[in-house]
Motif scaffolding. Sequence first.
Motif, PDB file in Angstrom:
ATOM      1  N   GLY A   7       0.825  -1.200   0.000  1.00 28.46           N
ATOM      2  CA  GLY A   7       0.000   0.000   0.000  1.00 28.46           C
ATOM      3  C   GLY A   7       0.857   1.246   0.000  1.00 28.46           C
ATOM      4  N   GLU A   8       0.177   2.379   0.118  1.00 25.77           N
ATOM      5  CA  GLU A   8       0.836   3.692   0.119  1.00 25.77           C
ATOM      6  C   GLU A   8       1.825   3.843  -1.039  1.00 25.77           C
ATOM      7  N   PRO A   9       1.386   3.544  -2.265  1.00 26.67           N
ATOM      8  CA  PRO A   9       2.324   3.645  -3.390  1.00 26.67           C
ATOM      9  C   PRO A   9       2.713   5.090  -3.672  1.00 26.67           C
ATOM     10  N   ALA A  10       3.942   5.262  -4.082  1.00 22.10           N
ATOM     11  CA  ALA A  10       4.484   6.536  -4.540  1.00 22.10           C
ATOM     12  C   ALA A  10       5.345   6.202  -5.755  1.00 22.10           C
ATOM     13  N   PRO A  11       5.820   7.192  -6.490  1.00 18.31           N
ATOM     14  CA  PRO A  11       6.644   6.875  -7.661  1.00 18.31           C
ATOM     15  C   PRO A  11       7.926   6.096  -7.341  1.00 18.31           C
ATOM     16  N   GLU A  12       8.471   6.292  -6.138  1.00 18.62           N
ATOM     17  CA  GLU A  12       9.733   5.627  -5.815  1.00 18.62           C
ATOM     18  C   GLU A  12       9.698   4.818  -4.522  1.00 18.62           C
ATOM     19  N   SER A  13       8.506   4.562  -3.995  1.00 20.44           N
ATOM     20  CA  SER A  13       8.423   3.785  -2.756  1.00 20.44           C
ATOM     21  C   SER A  13       7.084   3.062  -2.651  1.00 20.44           C
ATOM     22  N   ILE A  14       7.065   2.063  -1.747  1.00 18.61           N
ATOM     23  CA  ILE A  14       5.852   1.281  -1.499  1.00 18.61           C
ATOM     24  C   ILE A  14       5.953   0.686  -0.092  1.00 18.61           C
ATOM     25  N   LEU A  15       4.823   0.516   0.566  1.00 21.57           N
ATOM     26  CA  LEU A  15       4.767  -0.123   1.877  1.00 21.57           C
ATOM     27  C   LEU A  15       4.432  -1.600   1.691  1.00 21.57           C
TER      28      LEU A  15
END
Length: 131
Positions: free
Chosen positions: A42-50
């Motif tokens: 979850g909490e996707p971003a262009p350069e990160s993920i949980l």
Amino acid sequence: MTMNIDRRQLMALGTFGLGALGMPASASLIGAKGFTHGVASGEPAPESILLWTRYVGKDGSKLTAEISDNADFLGAKMVGEVQATAERDFTAKITVQGLDPDQWYFFRFIAPDGSQSMVGRTRTLPQGPTQ
């Protein structure tokens, strides 16, 4: 042999039973061990993920998180270690940084005994505004 239960006893037993059903079942109370759930992201971003999982073992079991751009995990990189503790109901969460935007990834967790979680698949967001 007959058992006589009056209305008060019946109500008390019924209330106790409903209360027990409404309580969250702690994995340590029901004897579950190892990876008791799948994996999630979850909490996707262009350069990160949980990344998330649940592992019941010794309190404070250290899990290793791996991520790869292919399902066979050739060339996978260890992205970190995370503790699964009783205080957090044996859940383990880690935010992975330094990923490529708009990319599919496979991920898994490895326990201290070498057992592996299910494999999950996740995707980072594209760069720029999303609609």
